[in-house]
Design a protein around this motif. Structure first.
Motif, short mmCIF file in Angstrom:
data_model
loop_
_atom_site.label_atom_id
_atom_site.label_comp_id
_atom_site.label_asym_id
_atom_site.label_seq_id
_atom_site.Cartn_x
_atom_site.Cartn_y
_atom_site.Cartn_z
N ALA A 1 0.83 -1.21 0.00
CA ALA A 1 0.00 0.00 0.00
C ALA A 1 0.86 1.25 0.00
O ALA A 1 0.57 2.23 -0.70
N ALA A 2 1.94 1.24 0.79
CA ALA A 2 2.84 2.39 0.85
C ALA A 2 3.57 2.59 -0.47
O ALA A 2 3.72 3.72 -0.95
N GLU A 3 4.01 1.51 -1.07
CA GLU A 3 4.78 1.60 -2.31
C GLU A 3 3.96 2.17 -3.47
O GLU A 3 4.47 2.93 -4.29
N PHE A 4 2.68 1.81 -3.51
CA PHE A 4 1.85 2.24 -4.63
C PHE A 4 0.96 3.43 -4.30
O PHE A 4 0.15 3.86 -5.12
N GLY A 5 1.11 3.97 -3.10
CA GLY A 5 0.44 5.21 -2.76
C GLY A 5 -1.07 5.11 -2.58
O GLY A 5 -1.78 6.09 -2.83
N HIS A 6 -1.55 3.97 -2.14
CA HIS A 6 -2.98 3.81 -1.90
C HIS A 6 -3.28 4.25 -0.46
O HIS A 6 -3.21 3.45 0.48
N PRO B 1 7.85 0.19 6.09
CA PRO B 1 7.16 0.58 4.85
C PRO B 1 7.58 1.96 4.36
O PRO B 1 7.37 2.30 3.20
N LEU B 2 8.23 2.72 5.24
CA LEU B 2 8.71 4.04 4.84
C LEU B 2 9.74 3.92 3.72
O LEU B 2 9.80 4.78 2.83
N TYR B 3 10.55 2.87 3.75
CA TYR B 3 11.54 2.67 2.69
C TYR B 3 10.85 2.52 1.32
O TYR B 3 11.28 3.10 0.32
N LEU B 4 9.77 1.74 1.29
CA LEU B 4 9.07 1.51 0.02
C LEU B 4 8.41 2.78 -0.48
O LEU B 4 8.39 3.07 -1.68
N ALA B 5 7.84 3.56 0.45
CA ALA B 5 7.20 4.82 0.07
C ALA B 5 8.22 5.79 -0.50
O ALA B 5 7.96 6.45 -1.52
N GLN C 1 6.42 8.10 -3.28
CA GLN C 1 5.04 8.27 -2.82
C GLN C 1 5.05 9.16 -1.58
O GLN C 1 4.99 8.70 -0.44
N SER C 2 5.12 10.46 -1.80
CA SER C 2 5.24 11.40 -0.69
C SER C 2 4.01 11.38 0.21
O SER C 2 4.11 11.61 1.42
N LYS C 3 2.83 11.11 -0.35
CA LYS C 3 1.63 11.03 0.48
C LYS C 3 1.72 9.86 1.45
O LYS C 3 1.29 9.96 2.62
N SER C 4 2.29 8.76 0.99
CA SER C 4 2.50 7.61 1.88
C SER C 4 3.51 7.97 2.96
O SER C 4 3.33 7.62 4.15
#
Length: 541
Positions: free
Chosen positions: A258-263, A287-291, A296-299
């Motif tokens: 979810a974090a990686e794809f910005g959902h 998950p911060l690493y993936l964001a 994905q700044s929103k994530s």
């Protein structure tokens, strides 16, 4: 190859009549001796044409004629095209229910496979023909046979297409946990393609919400990756485990997807149910690493807001980042002040030597200004003890190690000092910390003059004075005229004021306005009367 054009030199007259649905013409031609078995370049005969066209009367006429032939009806009703398609298959594919009944009554093979491993039931499922599916199931069609190259069952295909009414039929007769060649279940397919209604039917019928594919991916992971909020909510509400590792290579969880794809909606739901050990736990990956990695700044913003650490694990083995901030800087070399970088710095991310290099070894000062906007440079006495202060005037205080690495990088990036020196001194860095041999030996003449204006230049140590004398003799340093004299009393006084108040408070707050001195002295006390060094020698790019 799919030939759809009628080639007049190969299609029989009976087949053309059957295609048009003209029963009388079909009968008349066959009585005149024209064969219904003549095939065209696709291998189609008259029965195939009639079945595909949905002409019940023509099918009936051809079958009646076949019953009187020496070969019997069965041989003709099960004849196949060059693609392996029977008349039964063509009727089911196109949803011709009445024609299909006639063919089954004539003993058509209900499970005959095409060359691409399809069958009448699979074709009807794919086309969404509910009544045809009901008929075929009631007549004993095989429901769990695998079809196509990926070994999908009819249940997989009905879910993929979102034919929920057909799914309702099949869940009563099919294996709910049937797996394709990647061990993907129908529930996984529903989650992947956002088929919420199909997902609910499957789970309510008893299908597992946690069946893992060959790569350990779960329905919850794939729904989170694709951003299907309703499917994520349903899976969680029905027992899907958000903390089940979904990869053989690293402990991947749905929250990472979810974090990686910005959902963001999905991410918000998963944050509430995911074990926080993934944030800082040893051997885990925040998950911060993936964001950060996927921009994905929103994530990033949501994770930080919900309390995820801006530092996460140090030197994560996934993505090669020393920290989320280092990863963000490495991913945005053109614009070091990306939104993710801004968010991480504002959240108090620990600054490493690598991060300071990004900030100081550059003619652009955007990143350094951003850091100083959110971080407070501690006083000199903190260099002798590690007693971190959480915040100062609403800003995070640089830790002892961060300050040491700042000084180390600064002294190794003297050629860029014309860019970073004014910013650091105005931010409250104690200038004496920069009075090191390397600085005095390598700094540009104007940079050196600017630095000396912030200290009592007459009190320099002998080794440092020797360096200055050498540079003067070599004509690599031209001191400003007053630097050859003893500092005036006013300069000594402001140095004392700076020492008492602390360079941080003096330079970064309005404390000077509160002193009982005339307003014109405020500029002088804050060293704002000193002209900044000019870029006489451009720093290396």
């Amino acid at each position: 190859m799919d030939f759809t054009e009628c080639y007049g030199d190969t299609v029989s007259s009976v087949a053309v009549a059957a295609r048009s649905g003209c029963r009388k013409r079909v009968r008349r031609l066959m009585k005149r001796g024209f064969s219904a078995d003549c095939r065209d370049n696709r291998g189609w005969n008259a029965l195939h044409e009639a079945a595909a066209a949905g002409s019940e009367e023509c099918v009936q006429e051809i079958l009646s004629a076949a019953r009187g032939s020496p070969r019997g009806c069965a041989a003709d009703v099960n004849s196949v095209t060059h693609g392996g398609e029977s008349a039964c298959y063509l009727a089911a594919q196109r949803g011709h229910l009445a024609v299909l009944r006639l063919l089954l009554k004539a003993h058509a093979n209900i499970n005959q496979l095409t060359h691409d491993l399809s069958c009448p039931l699979y074709a009807a499922v794919d086309g969404g023909h509910k009544q045809v599916v009901e008929l075929l199931v009631s007549q004993g069609a095989e429901v769990d046979r695998t079809h196509t190259a990926c070994c999908w069952t009819c249940l997989h295909q009905s879910v993929y297409k979102g034919h929920s009414e057909i799914v309702r039929i099949l869940v009563d007769v099919c294996n709910l946990e049937a797996l394709d060649d990647h061990k993907i279940s129908p529930v996984f397919v529903a989650a992947q393609y956002g088929q919420q209604q199909c997902l609910e039917i499957l789970v309510n019928a008893g299908a597992s919400v946690s069946a893992q594919a060959a790569d350990l991916a779960t329905p919850l992971l794939i729904a989170s990756q694709e951003g299907h909020q309703a499917c994520v909510d349903f899976l969680l509400d029905h027992g899907a485990d958000p903390n089940l590792a979904c990869s053989r290579e690293w402990p991947q969880l749905p929250i990472h997807a979810a974090a990686e794809f910005g959902h963001i909606g999905v991410l918000r739901r998963l944050i509430a149910v995911t074990d926080r050990v993934c944030d800082r736990g040893d051997g885990m990956v925040s998950p911060l690493y993936l964001a950060v990695y996927s921009h994905q700044s929103k994530s990033v913003e949501m994770l930080l807001k919900e309390g995820y650490s801006p530092d996460a694990q140090v030197r994560s083995r996934i993505l090669g980042g020393r920290s989320p901030l280092s990863l963000a800087l490495s991913r945005t070399s053109i614009d070091p002040c990306s939104e993710s970088v801004r968010l991480l710095v504002a959240a108090g991310a620990t600054l490493s030597e690598e991060d300071w290099i990004h900030a100081l070894a550059n003619v652009k000062t955007d990143l350094l200004q951003l850091i100083l906007e959110h971080r407070w440079i501690p006083r000199q006495e903190t260099l002798t003890r590690d007693c971190p202060v959480p915040t100062h005037h609403g800003k995070s205080v640089l830790k002892l190690q961060e300050l040491r690495e700042l000084l180390c990088v600064a002294l190794n990036q003297v050629h860029f000092a014309v860019c970073w020196l004014p910013l650091l001194l105005k931010a409250g860095l104690e200038p004496s910390l920069l009075l090191q041999p390397r600085m005095l030996e390598q700094a540009d003449s104007e940079v050196l003059n600017y630095l000396l204006e912030f200290v009592n230049w007459s009190n320099l140590s002998l080794p440092l004075k020797h360096i200055l004398d050498g540079r003067r003799a070599e004509k690599t340093w031209e001191p400003r005229p007053h630097l050859d004299s003893i500092p005036c009393l006013s300069h000594i006084c402001r140095l004392q004021v700076r020492s008492v108040l602390g360079p941080d408070l003096l330079m970064r707050t309005n404390v000077v306005q509160q002193l009982p001195v005339p307003a014109p002295l405020h500029v002088f006390l804050q060293f704002r009367d000193i002209p900044e060094a000019t870029d006489t020698h451009s720093p290396p790019s």
